[in-house]
Design a protein around this motif. Structure first.
Motif, PDB file in Angstrom:
ATOM      1  N   GLY A  65       0.780  -1.213   0.000  1.00  0.00           N
ATOM      2  CA  GLY A  65       0.000   0.000   0.000  1.00  0.00           C
ATOM      3  C   GLY A  65       0.820   1.276   0.000  1.00  0.00           C
ATOM      4  N   PRO A  66       0.130   2.424  -0.039  1.00  0.00           N
ATOM      5  CA  PRO A  66       0.805   3.726  -0.056  1.00  0.00           C
ATOM      6  C   PRO A  66       1.310   4.118   1.324  1.00  0.00           C
ATOM      7  CG  PRO A  66      -1.566   4.006  -0.012  1.00  0.00           C
ATOM      8  CD  PRO A  66      -1.325   2.527  -0.135  1.00  0.00           C
ATOM      9  N   ASP A  67       2.149   5.153   1.364  1.00  0.00           N
ATOM     10  CA  ASP A  67       2.591   5.691   2.648  1.00  0.00           C
ATOM     11  C   ASP A  67       1.408   6.357   3.341  1.00  0.00           C
ATOM     12  OD1 ASP A  67       5.186   4.886   2.262  1.00  0.00           O
ATOM     13  OD2 ASP A  67       5.782   6.761   1.300  1.00  0.00           O
ATOM     14  N   LEU A  68       1.228   6.053   4.617  1.00  0.00           N
ATOM     15  CA  LEU A  68       0.097   6.585   5.372  1.00  0.00           C
ATOM     16  C   LEU A  68       0.581   7.600   6.403  1.00  0.00           C
ATOM     17  CD1 LEU A  68      -1.862   3.248   5.953  1.00  0.00           C
ATOM     18  CD2 LEU A  68      -2.249   4.971   4.187  1.00  0.00           C
ATOM     19  N   PRO A  69      -0.302   8.494   6.856  1.00  0.00           N
ATOM     20  CA  PRO A  69       0.090   9.481   7.870  1.00  0.00           C
ATOM     21  C   PRO A  69       0.627   8.799   9.123  1.00  0.00           C
ATOM     22  CG  PRO A  69      -2.044  10.035   6.924  1.00  0.00           C
ATOM     23  CD  PRO A  69      -1.702   8.672   6.418  1.00  0.00           C
ATOM     24  N   LYS A  70       1.670   9.386   9.712  1.00  0.00           N
ATOM     25  CA  LYS A  70       2.319   8.780  10.874  1.00  0.00           C
ATOM     26  C   LYS A  70       1.966   9.480  12.189  1.00  0.00           C
ATOM     27  CE  LYS A  70       4.804   5.860   8.375  1.00  0.00           C
ATOM     28  NZ  LYS A  70       4.402   6.262   7.024  1.00  0.00           N
ATOM     29  N   GLY A  71       1.216  10.583  12.129  1.00  0.00           N
ATOM     30  CA  GLY A  71       0.899  11.326  13.341  1.00  0.00           C
ATOM     31  C   GLY A  71      -0.036  10.571  14.271  1.00  0.00           C
ATOM     32  N   ALA A  72      -0.138  11.062  15.500  1.00  0.00           N
ATOM     33  CA  ALA A  72      -1.020  10.444  16.489  1.00  0.00           C
ATOM     34  C   ALA A  72      -2.483  10.636  16.099  1.00  0.00           C
ATOM     35  CB  ALA A  72      -0.768  11.077  17.862  1.00  0.00           C
ATOM     36  N   SER A  73      -3.330   9.694  16.518  1.00  0.00           N
ATOM     37  CA  SER A  73      -4.765   9.809  16.257  1.00  0.00           C
ATOM     38  C   SER A  73      -5.338  11.001  17.013  1.00  0.00           C
ATOM     39  CB  SER A  73      -5.481   8.527  16.691  1.00  0.00           C
ATOM     40  OG  SER A  73      -5.036   7.426  15.931  1.00  0.00           O
ATOM     41  N   CYS A  74      -6.345  11.636  16.425  1.00  0.00           N
ATOM     42  CA  CYS A  74      -6.935  12.812  17.060  1.00  0.00           C
ATOM     43  C   CYS A  74      -8.370  12.992  16.593  1.00  0.00           C
ATOM     44  CB  CYS A  74      -6.123  14.064  16.731  1.00  0.00           C
ATOM     45  SG  CYS A  74      -5.964  14.382  14.949  1.00  0.00           S
ATOM     46  N   SER A  75      -9.097  13.800  17.344  1.00  0.00           N
ATOM     47  CA  SER A  75     -10.464  14.164  16.974  1.00  0.00           C
ATOM     48  C   SER A  75     -10.606  15.662  16.748  1.00  0.00           C
ATOM     49  CB  SER A  75     -11.449  13.715  18.067  1.00  0.00           C
ATOM     50  OG  SER A  75     -11.447  12.305  18.207  1.00  0.00           O
ATOM     51  N   CYS A  86      -5.265  18.811  13.528  1.00  0.00           N
ATOM     52  CA  CYS A  86      -5.822  17.474  13.322  1.00  0.00           C
ATOM     53  C   CYS A  86      -6.468  17.469  11.941  1.00  0.00           C
ATOM     54  CB  CYS A  86      -6.860  17.179  14.411  1.00  0.00           C
ATOM     55  SG  CYS A  86      -7.589  15.519  14.328  1.00  0.00           S
ATOM     56  N   GLU A  87      -6.005  16.602  11.053  1.00  0.00           N
ATOM     57  CA  GLU A  87      -6.511  16.611   9.684  1.00  0.00           C
ATOM     58  C   GLU A  87      -6.644  15.199   9.134  1.00  0.00           C
ATOM     59  OE1 GLU A  87      -3.740  18.664   7.117  1.00  0.00           O
ATOM     60  OE2 GLU A  87      -2.404  16.929   7.010  1.00  0.00           O
ATOM     61  N   GLY A  88      -7.241  15.106   7.951  1.00  0.00           N
ATOM     62  CA  GLY A  88      -7.318  13.836   7.237  1.00  0.00           C
ATOM     63  C   GLY A  88      -8.733  13.357   7.015  1.00  0.00           C
ATOM     64  N   GLU A  95     -10.325   9.497  14.228  1.00  0.00           N
ATOM     65  CA  GLU A  95      -9.917   9.137  12.865  1.00  0.00           C
ATOM     66  C   GLU A  95      -8.992  10.162  12.213  1.00  0.00           C
ATOM     67  OE1 GLU A  95     -13.332   6.160  11.122  1.00  0.00           O
ATOM     68  OE2 GLU A  95     -13.417   8.271  10.537  1.00  0.00           O
ATOM     69  N   GLY A  96      -8.798  11.324  12.856  1.00  0.00           N
ATOM     70  CA  GLY A  96      -7.861  12.302  12.322  1.00  0.00           C
ATOM     71  C   GLY A  96      -6.429  11.938  12.679  1.00  0.00           C
ATOM     72  N   ARG A  97      -5.473  12.667  12.082  1.00  0.00           N
ATOM     73  CA  ARG A  97      -4.051  12.468  12.373  1.00  0.00           C
ATOM     74  C   ARG A  97      -3.407  13.817  12.673  1.00  0.00           C
ATOM     75  NH1 ARG A  97      -2.391   7.247  13.526  1.00  0.00           N
ATOM     76  NH2 ARG A  97      -3.734   5.831  12.341  1.00  0.00           N
ATOM     77  N   ASN A 192      -6.243   7.229   5.949  1.00  0.00           N
ATOM     78  CA  ASN A 192      -5.696   7.955   7.090  1.00  0.00           C
ATOM     79  C   ASN A 192      -5.115   7.000   8.128  1.00  0.00           C
ATOM     80  OD1 ASN A 192      -5.230  10.665   7.641  1.00  0.00           O
ATOM     81  ND2 ASN A 192      -6.821  10.773   9.212  1.00  0.00           N
ATOM     82  N   GLY A 193      -4.942   5.738   7.721  1.00  0.00           N
ATOM     83  CA  GLY A 193      -4.313   4.757   8.608  1.00  0.00           C
ATOM     84  C   GLY A 193      -5.220   4.217   9.681  1.00  0.00           C
ATOM     85  N   ASN A 194      -6.535   4.210   9.444  1.00  0.00           N
ATOM     86  CA  ASN A 194      -7.492   3.672  10.411  1.00  0.00           C
ATOM     87  C   ASN A 194      -8.213   2.465   9.821  1.00  0.00           C
ATOM     88  OD1 ASN A 194      -7.260   5.842  12.491  1.00  0.00           O
ATOM     89  ND2 ASN A 194      -8.068   7.120  10.850  1.00  0.00           N
ATOM     90  N   ASP A 195      -8.511   1.501  10.678  1.00  0.00           N
ATOM     91  CA  ASP A 195      -9.241   0.312  10.235  1.00  0.00           C
ATOM     92  C   ASP A 195     -10.729   0.618  10.086  1.00  0.00           C
ATOM     93  OD1 ASP A 195      -6.953  -1.337  10.357  1.00  0.00           O
ATOM     94  OD2 ASP A 195      -7.227  -1.652  12.501  1.00  0.00           O
ATOM     95  N   PHE A 196     -11.339   0.009   9.090  1.00  0.00           N
ATOM     96  CA  PHE A 196     -12.799   0.032   9.002  1.00  0.00           C
ATOM     97  C   PHE A 196     -13.255  -1.263   8.351  1.00  0.00           C
ATOM     98  CE2 PHE A 196     -11.616   1.707   4.844  1.00  0.00           C
ATOM     99  CZ  PHE A 196     -12.590   1.244   3.973  1.00  0.00           C
TER     100      PHE A 196
END
Length: 217
Positions: A65-75, A86-88, A95-97, A192-196
């Motif tokens: 897969g592609p490179d995904l955001p590495k920042g901490a999760s945020c709302s 916090c974006e994405g 689900e934000g980063r 954004n690097g989150n499971d669904f």
């Protein structure tokens, strides 16, 4: 005197003939020289040549897969500390980063439409959204069948379909339409690097790859 002159001429001609190589002799010498000049055949190992031709890694490792955001999760922006944002894609809880230093990154200077998590459209850089959003593109109007899409919420039919949804590039798109989707719940990793989880045949939105995000770590 005439006899001596003729005898001398005959001897001279004989000496010149014996000392000059014939054309056949020269060809033979050249051929012998070529044969003895170290001519050789290079033998190649088919296995090694194939490996190099394929350009593959001998370890067999592949990237997923592609490179995904590495920042901490945020709302919210407040979750990212002073100066952070916090974006994405994704409007669910966490689900934000976080981007800790938004002023220090390189962003494209285009203007791309996003549908924000508040249902309102905003426009900003295509590589630095600066906020959370549901999907790329305007919130309204909804798209007709056959139009390209990245999220089912963009479509009047409520379905964004197709294999083109895999990948997180702007041009990774599906098509609005209708289809009978399988009733299973398959895991996907979002952009954004989150499971669904969604139908195995109808993910419903753009995604990085099939399977949990942890599989790429």
């Amino acid at each position: 005197m005439l006899i001596l002159a003729l005898f001398s001429f005959a001897c001279t001609t004989s000496v010149q003939s014996s000392s000059s190589p014939t054309s056949d002799g020269k060809a033979d010498d050249d051929a012998d020289s070529a044969d003895s000049g170290g001519s050789f055949v290079v033998e190649q190992d088919d296995g090694d040549a194939g490996a190099e031709g394929d350009g593959g890694d001998s370890s067999g490792a592949t990237s997923q897969g592609p490179d995904l955001p590495k920042g901490a999760s945020c709302s919210t922006h407040a979750d990212c500390g002073e100066g952070g944002i916090c974006e994405g894609v994704g409007c669910g809880e966490g689900e934000g980063r976080c981007v800790e230093d938004p002023a220090g990154r390189m962003c494209t200077r285009d203007l791309v439409a996003y549908c924000g998590c508040d249902g309102k459209e905003f426009k900003t850089s295509g590589s630095c959204p600066g906020d959370r959003f549901e999907y790329r593109g305007p919130c309204e109007p909804k798209l007709a069948d056959g139009e390209p899409c990245q999220d089912s919420r963009q479509c009047a039919s409520g379905q964004c379909l197709g294999e083109g949804l895999e990948g997180c590039a702007p041009m990774s798109q599906g098509t609005c339409g209708t289809a009978d989707c399988t009733a299973d719940l398959a895991p996907y990793c979002s952009c954004n690097g989150n499971d669904f989880q969604s139908s195995g045949s109808c993910p419903g939105r753009q995604y990085a790859y099939r399977g949990p995000c942890e599989a790429a770590e």
